[in-house]
Write an enzyme that holds these catalytic residues in place. Sequence first.
Site, mmCIF file in Angstrom:
data_model
loop_
_atom_site.group_PDB
_atom_site.id
_atom_site.type_symbol
_atom_site.label_atom_id
_atom_site.label_comp_id
_atom_site.label_asym_id
_atom_site.label_seq_id
_atom_site.Cartn_x
_atom_site.Cartn_y
_atom_site.Cartn_z
ATOM 1 N N TYR A 1 6.391 -49.595 31.738
ATOM 2 C CA TYR A 1 5.837 -48.621 32.682
ATOM 3 C C TYR A 1 4.341 -48.829 32.887
ATOM 4 O O TYR A 1 3.629 -47.947 33.321
ATOM 5 C CB TYR A 1 6.142 -47.191 32.242
ATOM 6 C CG TYR A 1 7.594 -46.824 32.415
ATOM 7 C CD1 TYR A 1 8.001 -45.979 33.440
ATOM 8 C CD2 TYR A 1 8.575 -47.356 31.580
ATOM 9 C CE1 TYR A 1 9.329 -45.656 33.606
ATOM 10 C CE2 TYR A 1 9.910 -47.039 31.748
ATOM 11 C CZ TYR A 1 10.285 -46.181 32.760
ATOM 12 O OH TYR A 1 11.602 -45.860 32.935
ATOM 13 N N LYS B 1 20.177 -37.741 38.933
ATOM 14 C CA LYS B 1 19.629 -38.390 37.753
ATOM 15 C C LYS B 1 19.026 -37.361 36.800
ATOM 16 O O LYS B 1 19.122 -37.512 35.596
ATOM 17 C CB LYS B 1 18.543 -39.375 38.216
ATOM 18 C CG LYS B 1 17.973 -40.244 37.108
ATOM 19 C CD LYS B 1 16.917 -41.198 37.671
ATOM 20 C CE LYS B 1 16.181 -41.942 36.573
ATOM 21 N NZ LYS B 1 14.977 -42.628 37.080
ATOM 22 N N GLN B 2 18.388 -36.358 37.357
ATOM 23 C CA GLN B 2 17.622 -35.459 36.505
ATOM 24 C C GLN B 2 17.397 -34.135 37.214
ATOM 25 O O GLN B 2 17.697 -33.992 38.391
ATOM 26 C CB GLN B 2 16.277 -36.094 36.192
ATOM 27 C CG GLN B 2 15.355 -36.218 37.393
ATOM 28 C CD GLN B 2 14.211 -37.178 37.127
ATOM 29 O OE1 GLN B 2 14.338 -38.363 37.365
ATOM 30 N NE2 GLN B 2 13.122 -36.657 36.601
ATOM 31 N N TRP C 1 4.050 -38.919 37.861
ATOM 32 C CA TRP C 1 3.883 -37.466 37.960
ATOM 33 C C TRP C 1 4.055 -36.813 36.593
ATOM 34 O O TRP C 1 3.638 -35.677 36.378
ATOM 35 C CB TRP C 1 4.846 -36.877 38.994
ATOM 36 C CG TRP C 1 6.301 -36.929 38.623
ATOM 37 C CD1 TRP C 1 7.025 -38.039 38.321
ATOM 38 C CD2 TRP C 1 7.214 -35.826 38.517
ATOM 39 N NE1 TRP C 1 8.326 -37.713 38.037
ATOM 40 C CE2 TRP C 1 8.469 -36.358 38.156
ATOM 41 C CE3 TRP C 1 7.095 -34.455 38.697
ATOM 42 C CZ2 TRP C 1 9.605 -35.571 37.965
ATOM 43 C CZ3 TRP C 1 8.232 -33.669 38.518
ATOM 44 C CH2 TRP C 1 9.462 -34.227 38.150
ATOM 45 N N ASP C 2 4.660 -37.561 35.647
ATOM 46 C CA ASP C 2 4.798 -37.081 34.279
ATOM 47 C C ASP C 2 3.477 -36.555 33.740
ATOM 48 O O ASP C 2 3.443 -35.592 32.982
ATOM 49 C CB ASP C 2 5.225 -38.215 33.336
ATOM 50 C CG ASP C 2 6.340 -39.087 33.867
ATOM 51 O OD1 ASP C 2 6.605 -39.049 35.078
ATOM 52 O OD2 ASP C 2 6.922 -39.840 33.073
ATOM 53 N N GLU D 1 15.851 -39.440 41.473
ATOM 54 C CA GLU D 1 15.578 -40.696 42.182
ATOM 55 C C GLU D 1 16.823 -41.422 42.662
ATOM 56 O O GLU D 1 16.715 -42.457 43.320
ATOM 57 C CB GLU D 1 14.755 -41.616 41.274
ATOM 58 C CG GLU D 1 13.351 -41.077 41.055
ATOM 59 C CD GLU D 1 12.543 -41.911 40.074
ATOM 60 O OE1 GLU D 1 13.145 -42.644 39.276
ATOM 61 O OE2 GLU D 1 11.304 -41.800 40.103
#
Lengths: 771, 771
Positions: free
Chosen positions: B334, B597-598, B340-341, B482
């Site tokens: 990463y 996904k989330q 945005w985390d 996503e």
Amino acid sequence: MAEQGLFKIKDDWNLEIPVIDENQIVNYGSNLLCGNGYLGYRGTLEEWGKEQYKACIVTDTYDMADGKWRELSNAPDGLYARVTIDGKNLAHDPGSLDLKTKLNFNYKYGIFERSTLSNRKENSYKIYSQRFASYDNLHLIANQYILSGVKDSDVVKIKIGIEGDVWDLNGTHLKNFSSDYDSEKNILYIKAETVEEEIELVTALSFKIDSKIKNIAVDEKEKALFLIIEVDNTDKKEIKLQRNLIIYSSNDTKNPLKKALEDAENSLEFTYDELLEKHKDKWDQKWEIADIEIKGNLMDQLALRFNLYHNIIATPTHSEYLPIGARGLSCQAYQGAAFWDQEIFNLPMFMYTDLDSAKNILKYRYHTLDGARKKAKDLGYDGAFYAWISGKSGKELCPSFFFKDVISGRKIRNHFNDWQIHVSPDISYSIWKYYLATDDINFISKYGAEILFEIARFIHSRVHFNQYKGQYEVIRLLGPDEYHENVDNNAFTNYQCRFALKIALYFYFKLKNESTGQLEKIVDKIDLNESEITAWQEIKEKIYLPKPDPENKLIEQFDGYFDLEDTTAEVLRSRLIDKSEYWGWPNGVAVFTQVIKQADVIQLFTLHDIFSEDVITANYDYYEKRTQHGSSLSPSQYAVVAARLGRSKEAYRYFTKSAYIDLKSSNKAVSGGTFIGGVHTAAAGGVWQVLINGFAGMILNKDGLLFKPNLPEEWDHIKWKLIYKKAKLKFKLTRDEFLISSDKANKRDIEFKVFNKKYIIEPGEKLKISL
Amino acid sequence: MAEQGLFKIKDDWNLEIPVIDENQIVNYGSNLLCGNGYLGYRGTLEEWGKEQYKACIVTDTYDMADGKWRELSNAPDGLYARVTIDGKNLAHDPGSLDLKTKLNFNYKYGIFERSTLSNRKENSYKIYSQRFASYDNLHLIANQYILSGVKDSDVVKIKIGIEGDVWDLNGTHLKNFSSDYDSEKNILYIKAETVEEEIELVTALSFKIDSKIKNIAVDEKEKALFLIIEVDNTDKKEIKLQRNLIIYSSNDTKNPLKKALEDAENSLEFTYDELLEKHKDKWDQKWEIADIEIKGNLMDQLALRFNLYHNIIATPTHSEYLPIGARGLSCQAYQGAAFWDQEIFNLPMFMYTDLDSAKNILKYRYHTLDGARKKAKDLGYDGAFYAWISGKSGKELCPSFFFKDVISGRKIRNHFNDWQIHVSPDISYSIWKYYLATDDINFISKYGAEILFEIARFIHSRVHFNQYKGQYEVIRLLGPDEYHENVDNNAFTNYQCRFALKIALYFYFKLKNESTGQLEKIVDKIDLNESEITAWQEIKEKIYLPKPDPENKLIEQFDGYFDLEDTTAEVLRSRLIDKSEYWGWPNGVAVFTQVIKQADVIQLFTLHDIFSEDVITANYDYYEKRTQHGSSLSPSQYAVVAARLGRSKEAYRYFTKSAYIDLKSSNKAVSGGTFIGGVHTAAAGGVWQVLINGFAGMILNKDGLLFKPNLPEEWDHIKWKLIYKKAKLKFKLTRDEFLISSDKANKRDIEFKVFNKKYIIEPGEKLKISL
Ligand SMILES: [Ca+2]
Ligand SMILES: [Ca+2]
């Protein structure tokens, strides 16, 4: 008598296949199609069956058998025939080495001929057969079948009848078969119905035989009814069979069986030749206006007529409720349904040669307005969003998952059905052109205006205002170039949308000013609000139109197109993992490149005469290199633009690309599991445009009729006729002269321009203009 | 002393790996990471190398070596050590069967310990080593290395030094190596520079050894410098080595070599224990506020501290110019870059426990405004569109082609970089929350307002007005989920955009009314126009917000979501062709389904306290079934929402899912060619939220601070501290009581609500509220 690969040119109307090439069976079927706009009977031999892609596709029989593809049905084959001599087949089956078969097709009258020679038992047999799909009775295919060379001692049996086990592309469409044979009248039939819509489909067959019959054995199967006729051939060297195949569906008439049997019986009242004469009369009337003569290249002449013929027989001009299929009635491919091809490719020829048919073609869009309204509503829009694939109802026939990723086997969510919106403004465009060519304000007020208003409404609901840029934008599109889905502000689409709004507004105010009450009727019917008119005006003013770059004159096909990888179709071909994979969305080789499937910005130029020559030149040069011509719609449009730019060599090259797309096809029948045969009807319509809009350089816009003629070097002259504002006009273009004559029966003077000069021609007058 | 699969809980701060499992090497490396926000040194043994994913990741060393991925660099390893006894390796190499190694990690001070026992030559050797990444000097990693059990007759050689041939994820980052060894000072170093940015990176090593040295052989290689020290071990059973590893880059200081050598030399002035004490002091200060005590489940306590520790060490609080990496400094995955985390997951804990760090985190977005402005401009927008993957400059680090289609091998054009716009309003949201928690109007006027205005500008340029529906829409998005790219009106994004406009307007008018001249400065600097303010107001009023359905209370995740196939992640798993294929865009198994996904709509609920309980319940029940939790961001958000709904069992289940995501990971190091190790820093930050926003039920909005405490059955109590509006508050939540005390040094009364009741607490006061 030029000879060209697969076929031979017999004369300016006749094409010959001297020896059947078994690899070309699928192409013969389409190219040698007998048709009349009601049905299409593929160019196959009588003894063949579904393995040889035999089919008789019938209009107005849409049916879905596989849960995905709604397509036209294929009627049971009533022209089946198979001869045995002493129990041995006399048939051109695959691999038959002792038979030689020659084919001939006459494009003037749509006559298919086969003649087969055999040397067997020290004797030579011959099968000669001829057929046509009648324009006198659209439900009739007449056939004359002659067996000659038989000896007294031969035991001759002819098996005829109706085979219901037919070739289908997607699922099996027919069920509930019933049949009967009337031995007194010599009439048999099969009745079946389609699996989904339960449309009754009747195939009847009446026959005459000019020999004594020893015996008739009936062979009845679940889906077939055959007669095995043993002929008494004593002292007869020739056995002559006349057959009348009749097809009706329950969408044609309440009792299709009754009608079919009547027609079958009635047609026995006439000889084959009499039926043929009545049919020829109809074609003679068509060709009187529609034919185009090319002098100087016999092959081009024949190819041109091949294309005119196919555009005519593909078109169900007998009805105002039926679409023109993208493969006409040559097979079930493309579902027998209309795409934007119908207006932009097929229609123009009819607009200037057969007004009633042109009007029927446009009325079809009127009758399918509800389908278009439903589609718009289902997708959250207003007005009329016409189906990408439009059958009888106008409901969307295009499945969401269209192609398959051949590498993973997963289906692909192509967005032809929801993002390719230009079909709606394309229809508005055509209504405008029809109006310019005909002055038919009645059509506008009765049919056209409602279509135009509903399309303007749709555009209103589909565009978005970009407040930041102060412009309306059209977002998430496919333009004509289908390799690039999900694009914004596709130039072609945005210009067409603006044009559609303009036309809607034009007729809104015209009808308003004329105060006939007709506008009020429509406004009332569709609940049109004044505020909508204001909105259309605003969008028309503020819609973003990608303009030519001031420096390099290029118009960007869509936002960001020029940032894509700049490469060529050849390079992309080398990147294919599987030859049959789709080049486009979502991850095909063309997606992230500037390689396009077909004319897109260039398509804009053929429709709108608003760009300067340097803009057209720059864009032609740019996009031409990047066009794969993966669509048969593409070459004709490049030809038109090249011709108008005076690049007659390139124009001629693209003319041949378009005109011979089917004639010189060496495609296999099936690719990647999909049948890819069938006549490219839009290319057929496009060839007319190459001649008239390209080489004759005809442009019709609000300022009137304009010609910029430009004869290709390969030809000595072209001759053609047009109907323009109800006047019959005759044209001849030679190397040095452009000749126009106005029929003396015409009722008005006709104004036009040739290049920059204005002319007026009176009824009966002939003009000779030096070039 | 619970034992759990891969690890053992020693006490409430210490985790033990009783026996190294070679399959878990990659997880040890991340979970047992020593770090201090400047560097991260993976939990690996001294004798290991790149094959065991050894790394020392250094902040502010972004470099692109492969033309695609710009990532942090891995410094040469200065803690390499390898012992030989009589020429035979005493090292825990893969497959070493005669050695047993135990690991211990202390999460209070970030101390990594290893002890290795060997039975060889009838003698038992032991290696014991301990290290920490100092918070006193961020450039220092101190190590004590002890070899014991040696006999007089053993020939003991210890190879130490610096290995520059390091593990890199994408390309090799270091070049131009130079090195030197100062045998008088016992200091050696390697200097290298990164291939793209040419950042100088120096690794220096100083050491002391408490035994006589017989001989030192220098082993110099292109990328390494080793010393082979032969120790005089006569009468010594134990050899003690102290090492100080120092790292500097040219982004830290002009002359990194000079600084590194100075630090290396200086640190030799202190014993290891002295260095450790200074380091511990810093941690003690941190924990004084940041620690959270869980009574009743030792493993949960340790796991919670594991997460707090990792959120702290991942964060470069020493700088206001650096982002928090999505895998912190645990590896190069990463790219060491912020997503945005950073604001939504990592930041909240700092906002209430370490204000300076929180401010630094937000200032980072101020310093990267130009990168965000450039991104907006490049994509045709205005204002600040923050990078999806943001390094030091704030330029977009996310490549356009992110994933690979593992079936075809073709790269996928994911649109994280251009369509996932919520990162910008997420930053606005966090600035607002920071302001509410701190009253820090200075930060707003100096930094925050400019960010807020530029984000509002971006939103203005990004939305479209749908004139037909009379609403602004946000088109072509990825929300937090996503798997669904190219969606319109993602509820989360639209609500966040509106909120960002609201906050921008709030501070615009607040600054205007306060007339400090600060607004004028910003207006002047960024050329802000009155008409823009009007536009923001209009968009704020008219932006489309997907509302709960009046019947079933469901909020549609995006336009058309409910029309997608309704299935489950389990079903989709069975549809995979290849286990490693991406589930999302463009053609993955989830794309045309409701499987997400989330947390997406659910994520909205954790941020905005504006929905009724029945709406939250309905949506939780609906979306929970359809969530794959394919992102580590997901479980913590479900936990928070479940806790607030009083569903403490489910909340606890999701707490454990989030808290143990790394601790109980049994993932392999590499999947589908991609390294998937590394600490999930956002999950670490999320665990804090589960405790504070979930179980304590803390909500901060304009109306003030609110608690809805709800202790899970598994625990007896939770204790924690917060700083709120500069006041230190202490909390304890038991089954029956909620206790709050305000530090007597606080300067103000603090208002808050518990459930529906209002309380005010004075400095020094304690409140006991019965539940
Ligand atoms: Ca028609
Ligand atoms: Ca920072």
